[in-house]
Scaffold this motif. Structure first.
Motif, PDB file in Angstrom:
ATOM      1  N   ALA A  21      40.313  44.658  45.777  1.00 46.17           N
ATOM      2  CA  ALA A  21      40.654  44.853  44.363  1.00 46.17           C
ATOM      3  C   ALA A  21      42.123  45.213  44.164  1.00 46.17           C
ATOM      4  CB  ALA A  21      39.778  45.948  43.758  1.00 46.17           C
ATOM      5  N   ASN A  24      44.548  43.041  42.020  1.00 48.95           N
ATOM      6  CA  ASN A  24      44.227  43.063  40.595  1.00 48.95           C
ATOM      7  C   ASN A  24      44.606  44.389  39.964  1.00 48.95           C
ATOM      8  OD1 ASN A  24      42.951  40.406  40.234  1.00 48.95           O
ATOM      9  ND2 ASN A  24      41.399  41.181  41.619  1.00 48.95           N
ATOM     10  N   ARG A  27      48.230  44.216  39.438  1.00 52.55           N
ATOM     11  CA  ARG A  27      48.567  43.285  38.358  1.00 52.55           C
ATOM     12  C   ARG A  27      48.475  43.965  36.992  1.00 52.55           C
ATOM     13  NH1 ARG A  27      44.719  39.545  39.078  1.00 52.55           N
ATOM     14  NH2 ARG A  27      45.979  38.559  40.697  1.00 52.55           N
ATOM     15  N   HIS A  28      47.536  44.891  36.848  1.00 48.71           N
ATOM     16  CA  HIS A  28      47.316  45.545  35.557  1.00 48.71           C
ATOM     17  C   HIS A  28      47.975  46.924  35.472  1.00 48.71           C
ATOM     18  CE1 HIS A  28      44.603  42.396  34.314  1.00 48.71           C
ATOM     19  NE2 HIS A  28      43.832  42.582  35.362  1.00 48.71           N
ATOM     20  N   ARG A 203      45.610  42.990  27.063  1.00 46.33           N
ATOM     21  CA  ARG A 203      44.328  42.306  26.993  1.00 46.33           C
ATOM     22  C   ARG A 203      43.420  42.987  25.977  1.00 46.33           C
ATOM     23  NH1 ARG A 203      42.149  40.027  32.568  1.00 46.33           N
ATOM     24  NH2 ARG A 203      44.258  39.175  32.365  1.00 46.33           N
ATOM     25  N   GLU A 274      35.709  42.449  35.246  1.00 47.66           N
ATOM     26  CA  GLU A 274      36.680  41.566  34.614  1.00 47.66           C
ATOM     27  C   GLU A 274      38.101  41.833  35.100  1.00 47.66           C
ATOM     28  OE1 GLU A 274      38.800  38.906  32.652  1.00 47.66           O
ATOM     29  OE2 GLU A 274      36.613  38.907  32.712  1.00 47.66           O
ATOM     30  N   LEU A 275      38.460  43.095  35.225  1.00 43.91           N
ATOM     31  CA  LEU A 275      39.846  43.441  35.521  1.00 43.91           C
ATOM     32  C   LEU A 275      40.172  43.499  37.012  1.00 43.91           C
ATOM     33  CD1 LEU A 275      40.321  46.251  32.856  1.00 43.91           C
ATOM     34  CD2 LEU A 275      41.213  43.915  32.734  1.00 43.91           C
ATOM     35  N   PHE A 276      39.204  43.883  37.823  1.00 44.81           N
ATOM     36  CA  PHE A 276      39.494  44.161  39.228  1.00 44.81           C
ATOM     37  C   PHE A 276      38.983  43.115  40.204  1.00 44.81           C
ATOM     38  CE2 PHE A 276      39.684  49.046  38.441  1.00 44.81           C
ATOM     39  CZ  PHE A 276      40.918  48.885  37.844  1.00 44.81           C
ATOM     40  N   THR A 277      38.313  42.075  39.725  1.00 41.88           N
ATOM     41  CA  THR A 277      37.830  41.030  40.625  1.00 41.88           C
ATOM     42  C   THR A 277      38.291  39.672  40.125  1.00 41.88           C
ATOM     43  OG1 THR A 277      35.721  40.475  39.525  1.00 41.88           O
ATOM     44  CG2 THR A 277      35.732  42.432  40.938  1.00 41.88           C
ATOM     45  N   ASP A 278      38.173  38.667  40.987  1.00 44.70           N
ATOM     46  CA  ASP A 278      38.505  37.295  40.606  1.00 44.70           C
ATOM     47  C   ASP A 278      37.347  36.603  39.915  1.00 44.70           C
ATOM     48  OD1 ASP A 278      41.036  37.561  41.752  1.00 44.70           O
ATOM     49  OD2 ASP A 278      40.311  36.932  43.726  1.00 44.70           O
ATOM     50  N   GLY A 280      35.388  37.792  37.195  1.00 45.32           N
ATOM     51  CA  GLY A 280      35.404  37.899  35.741  1.00 45.32           C
ATOM     52  C   GLY A 280      34.025  38.119  35.163  1.00 45.32           C
TER      53      GLY A 280
END
Length: 287
Positions: A21, A24, A27-28, A203, A274-278, A280
């Motif tokens: 994770a 991700n 990224r956020h 988002r 949604e935020l921490f995995t590919d 969604g």
């Protein structure tokens, strides 16, 4: 011994997931995420506790959640107890002055504070407010025979920014104020979209009781452009209750939100997924 081995395997799997994770989470980092809370996530103390824990985890990862909540079933229940009749036009509640008083009492009172308490109970620092506070949502009366239903025309994002920068998680009831001090009932999705636009959020997550926007075959469309959403609406593929949600998404994107996700709030840990995995958890709409 077998139980001990199983626990070790679970612990190793958990550690691996946390490690995967990391990109991700990075990224956020520092991102403002507006979350419209409603439906299943508010349906039980267990669901609320799980949602609250997820919000605290986001804040711990330097992600800044802003929560806008609904509360339709709670409003309906209170109106029934008070024997106040309820009328709907095209799925929207007609809000008489008497109804708005009840809406404000339920949303700003019981519902808002229950969410705040749930987050604080998990170690977070939540603060409850409504769109009336500091003129956060200034509204005009919506078109149609809906009474005191408001459409946001201005957002005072400063009050939300100040809470975020002080380390708090804002929890906002969807009410607005008129230019003459009136109280307006605001659709929860509409309020969330307007606030996300005012914050230029990274988002907007719309938690719903459906799995996302579907194509003509019933399959969830995971990535959509604004142009594709407009095209699918014109063709009638997007219809019914999904139209106002996708319109909220388009309006938010036009106001500067980077992406909107219409997602399945019935899934456990949906926001983290949604935020921490590919993988969604729904349909992402981008400009």
């Amino acid at each position: 011994m077998e139980k001990s081995k199983a626990m070790k395997r679970d612990s190793i799997a958990t550690a691996r997931l946390l490690s995967e994770a990391l990109p991700n989470i990075q990224r956020h980092d520092g991102a403002i995420i507006v979350i419209k809370l409603g439906g299943h996530a508010m349906s039980s103390p267990e669901a609320m506790k799980s949602f609250a824990r997820d919000m605290v985890m986001l804040r711990q990862c330097n992600i800044k959640p802003v929560i806008v909540h609904g509360g339709g079933p709670m409003i309906n229940s209170m109106l029934e107890k008070l024997e106040i009749p309820t009328e709907f036009v095209n799925g929207k509640r007609v809000s008489t002055p008497e109804t708005v008083d009840v809406v404000e009492m339920v949303l700003s009172g019981k519902v808002n504070k229950s969410i705040v308490s749930a987050i604080n109970g998990q170690g977070g620092r939540a603060v409850g407010l409504s769109g009336k506070d500091a003129n956060l949502l200034v509204c005009e009366q919506a078109a149609g025979d809906l009474g005191m239903v408001g459409d946001p025309v201005a957002v005072n994002a400063k009050v939300v920014f100040s809470l975020i920068e002080s380390g708090f998680i804002p929890v906002i009831a969807p009410l607005g104020t008129g230019k003459n001090g009136e109280t307006f009932n605001v659709n929860g999705d509409t309020a969330a979209g307007a606030i996300a636009g005012g914050l230029k959020a990274n988002r907007l997550l719309l938690l719903t009781d459906v799995s996302g926007v579907k194509d003509a075959d019933g399959d969830v469309l995971t990535n959509l452009s604004a142009e594709q959403v407009s095209d699918l609406t014109e063709k009638g593929v997007i219809s019914g209750g999904m139209i106002p949600k996708t319109q909220t998404a388009l309006d938010a994107i036009n106001d500067g939100v980077r992406a909107v996700v219409i997602m399945d709030g019935r899934m456990a840990n949906a926001c983290l997924l949604e935020l921490f995995t590919d993988y969604g958890a729904g349909s992402m709409i981008r400009a």
